[in-house]
Design a protein around this motif. Structure first.
Motif, mmCIF file in Angstrom:
data_model
loop_
_atom_site.group_PDB
_atom_site.id
_atom_site.type_symbol
_atom_site.label_atom_id
_atom_site.label_comp_id
_atom_site.label_asym_id
_atom_site.label_seq_id
_atom_site.Cartn_x
_atom_site.Cartn_y
_atom_site.Cartn_z
ATOM 1 N N ARG A 81 30.867 -16.058 -0.639
ATOM 2 C CA ARG A 81 29.966 -16.832 -0.560
ATOM 3 C C ARG A 81 29.529 -17.321 0.910
ATOM 4 N NH1 ARG A 81 30.495 -20.725 -5.929
ATOM 5 N NH2 ARG A 81 29.438 -19.475 -7.597
ATOM 6 N N ASN A 82 30.838 -17.435 1.618
ATOM 7 C CA ASN A 82 31.091 -18.050 2.951
ATOM 8 C C ASN A 82 31.113 -16.810 4.131
ATOM 9 O OD1 ASN A 82 31.140 -20.880 2.206
ATOM 10 N ND2 ASN A 82 33.504 -20.690 2.016
ATOM 11 N N HIS A 83 30.818 -15.746 3.561
ATOM 12 C CA HIS A 83 30.465 -14.546 4.341
ATOM 13 C C HIS A 83 32.022 -14.346 5.060
ATOM 14 C CE1 HIS A 83 26.469 -14.317 3.450
ATOM 15 N NE2 HIS A 83 26.306 -15.701 3.805
ATOM 16 N N GLN A 84 33.158 -14.365 4.432
ATOM 17 C CA GLN A 84 34.431 -14.341 5.206
ATOM 18 C C GLN A 84 35.112 -13.170 4.373
ATOM 19 O OE1 GLN A 84 35.766 -16.278 7.590
ATOM 20 N NE2 GLN A 84 33.603 -16.578 8.008
ATOM 21 N N VAL A 85 34.448 -12.235 4.003
ATOM 22 C CA VAL A 85 35.002 -11.100 3.407
ATOM 23 C C VAL A 85 34.438 -9.779 4.256
ATOM 24 C CG1 VAL A 85 35.431 -9.309 1.663
ATOM 25 C CG2 VAL A 85 35.237 -11.761 1.046
ATOM 26 N N PHE A 86 35.274 -9.340 5.145
ATOM 27 C CA PHE A 86 34.917 -8.389 6.166
ATOM 28 C C PHE A 86 35.282 -6.823 5.855
ATOM 29 C CE2 PHE A 86 35.369 -12.430 8.276
ATOM 30 C CZ PHE A 86 34.283 -12.555 8.523
ATOM 31 N N ASP A 235 28.824 0.447 9.539
ATOM 32 C CA ASP A 235 28.382 0.792 10.794
ATOM 33 C C ASP A 235 28.344 -0.429 11.947
ATOM 34 O OD1 ASP A 235 26.422 -0.497 9.681
ATOM 35 O OD2 ASP A 235 24.979 1.034 9.565
ATOM 36 N N THR A 236 28.626 -1.736 11.368
ATOM 37 C CA THR A 236 28.415 -2.742 12.328
ATOM 38 C C THR A 236 29.770 -3.617 12.482
ATOM 39 O OG1 THR A 236 26.101 -2.595 11.625
ATOM 40 C CG2 THR A 236 26.972 -4.673 12.622
ATOM 41 N N LEU A 237 29.967 -4.106 13.683
ATOM 42 C CA LEU A 237 31.167 -4.955 13.836
ATOM 43 C C LEU A 237 30.494 -6.017 14.728
ATOM 44 C CD1 LEU A 237 34.066 -5.934 13.710
ATOM 45 C CD2 LEU A 237 34.340 -4.461 15.963
ATOM 46 N N VAL A 238 30.602 -7.385 14.439
ATOM 47 C CA VAL A 238 30.139 -8.568 15.332
ATOM 48 C C VAL A 238 31.399 -9.259 15.472
ATOM 49 C CG1 VAL A 238 28.490 -10.285 15.452
ATOM 50 C CG2 VAL A 238 27.689 -8.267 14.327
ATOM 51 N N LEU A 239 31.856 -9.605 16.623
ATOM 52 C CA LEU A 239 32.625 -10.496 16.862
ATOM 53 C C LEU A 239 32.193 -11.548 17.841
ATOM 54 C CD1 LEU A 239 35.185 -7.839 18.161
ATOM 55 C CD2 LEU A 239 35.289 -8.745 16.029
ATOM 56 N N ARG A 240 33.013 -12.756 17.396
ATOM 57 C CA ARG A 240 32.555 -13.891 18.327
ATOM 58 C C ARG A 240 33.470 -14.332 19.376
ATOM 59 N NH1 ARG A 240 30.610 -18.039 14.312
ATOM 60 N NH2 ARG A 240 28.863 -16.707 14.302
ATOM 61 N N TYR A 241 32.897 -14.211 20.639
ATOM 62 C CA TYR A 241 33.834 -14.246 21.966
ATOM 63 C C TYR A 241 33.604 -15.719 22.228
ATOM 64 C CZ TYR A 241 34.848 -9.348 22.456
ATOM 65 O OH TYR A 241 35.422 -8.138 22.539
ATOM 66 N N PRO A 242 34.261 -16.166 23.322
ATOM 67 C CA PRO A 242 34.215 -17.551 23.813
ATOM 68 C C PRO A 242 32.541 -17.883 24.355
ATOM 69 C CG PRO A 242 36.234 -17.008 24.309
ATOM 70 C CD PRO A 242 35.488 -15.772 23.863
ATOM 71 N N ASP A 243 32.109 -16.676 24.785
ATOM 72 C CA ASP A 243 30.702 -16.827 25.364
ATOM 73 C C ASP A 243 29.432 -16.462 24.253
ATOM 74 O OD1 ASP A 243 31.047 -14.126 25.233
ATOM 75 O OD2 ASP A 243 30.312 -13.677 27.158
ATOM 76 N N GLY A 244 29.848 -16.118 23.184
ATOM 77 C CA GLY A 244 28.933 -15.892 22.236
ATOM 78 C C GLY A 244 29.214 -14.516 21.113
ATOM 79 N N ASP A 245 28.191 -14.259 20.451
ATOM 80 C CA ASP A 245 28.689 -13.050 19.429
ATOM 81 C C ASP A 245 28.181 -11.938 20.349
ATOM 82 O OD1 ASP A 245 29.085 -15.007 17.574
ATOM 83 O OD2 ASP A 245 27.366 -14.667 16.208
#
Length: 259
Positions: A81-86, A235-245
């Motif tokens: 539910r919290n979108h924490q399964v990757f 097909d998609t990977l999104v990572l959160r860096y200190p300056d944003g996603d």
């Protein structure tokens, strides 16, 4: 080291078939070799192999290193539910999980490391390199004064990326030394690519490091990015860096050539 990992992969596969119940599926038989996660002493990540029965609410897994125990079951309803399964757990996939501090039968985060492997790319556009004769002008004014051919250069994308491989190995994709030399004489600047050489999951975060060899041939870490997972699909990977996603797309054809 590689012969050890090859034997370990076969042994773990046989244990998985017995411990998880039933024979391995056809897709399990062709899985890449296991990803040995190098974890520090303070790392709270729990590792395991996914077993039959995983779904949107439960993860059933054999703990690693394997100690002969039966599969464990973790509740991942809140994590889903919290979108924490990757990624999507399949039989035989390696999992990296963060357990709930109050309930060890609940996982707050699940990362399917098999889904993380591959070539992840992104595209960049150049910016205009500022020179002394541009002083006092806005970038828009400067661009208007450029020739058509130079303005077209500002629209030329470059594709950068990085491979995430087994054995905690990473390496960059795109931008050769020849291109870098040409750029020094160009009127445009491209962002510097991310040149990673190692990766590890630590406390639910992805740590991507850059290394270099000194004059004695000893490898040293020269930099690292510690990023949070935001999204991981086929097909998609999104990572959160200190300056944003930062978003990346999987480049399948190059991954197949290099595996």
């Amino acid at each position: 080291m590689r012969p050890f990992f090859a034997v370990a992969s076969v042994a773990v596969g046989l244990l998985m078939a017995a411990g998880c119940g039933g024979e391995p599926s056809a897709s399990t038989a062709v899985k890449k070799e296991a990803v040995p996660i190098v974890s520090g002493s303070s790392d709270k990540t729990v590792y395991g192999i996914a077993c039959d029965g995983c779904n949107d609410t439960l993860v059933i897994f054999l703990r690693l290193p394997y100690n002969g125990s039966d599969p464990d079951t973790l509740d991942i309803l809140d994590a889903s539910r919290n979108h924490q399964v990757f990624g999507v757990p399949r039989i035989g996939d390696r999992l990296a999980m963060m357990l709930n501090e109050s309930d060890a039968k609940v996982a707050d985060q699940v990362v399917v490391t098999e889904d993380l492997l591959g070539l992840w790319c992104y595209k960049v556009l150049p910016t205009l390199r500022h020179t002394a004769d541009m002083e006092g002008q806005s970038e828009e004014q400067t661009i208007r004064q450029l020739s058509d051919s130079l303005r077209q250069l500002l629209k030329v994308e470059r594709e950068y990326g990085f491979y995430i491989k087994t054995d905690s190995v990473a390496f960059p994709y795109g931008m050769s030394g020849r291109v870098a030399t040409t750029d020094e004489e160009s009127v445009i600047d491209y962002p510097k690519p991310k040149r990673y050489h190692q990766w590890v999951i630590h406390d639910g975060r992805l740590v991507l490091t850059t290394t270099a060899f000194d004059s004695l041939g000893v490898q040293h870490v020269t930099g690292a990015d510690t990023v949070e997972f935001v999204q991981l699909t086929a097909d998609t990977l999104v990572l959160r860096y200190p300056d944003g996603d930062h978003g990346f797309y999987r480049k399948i054809e190059d991954t197949q050539k290099n595996n």
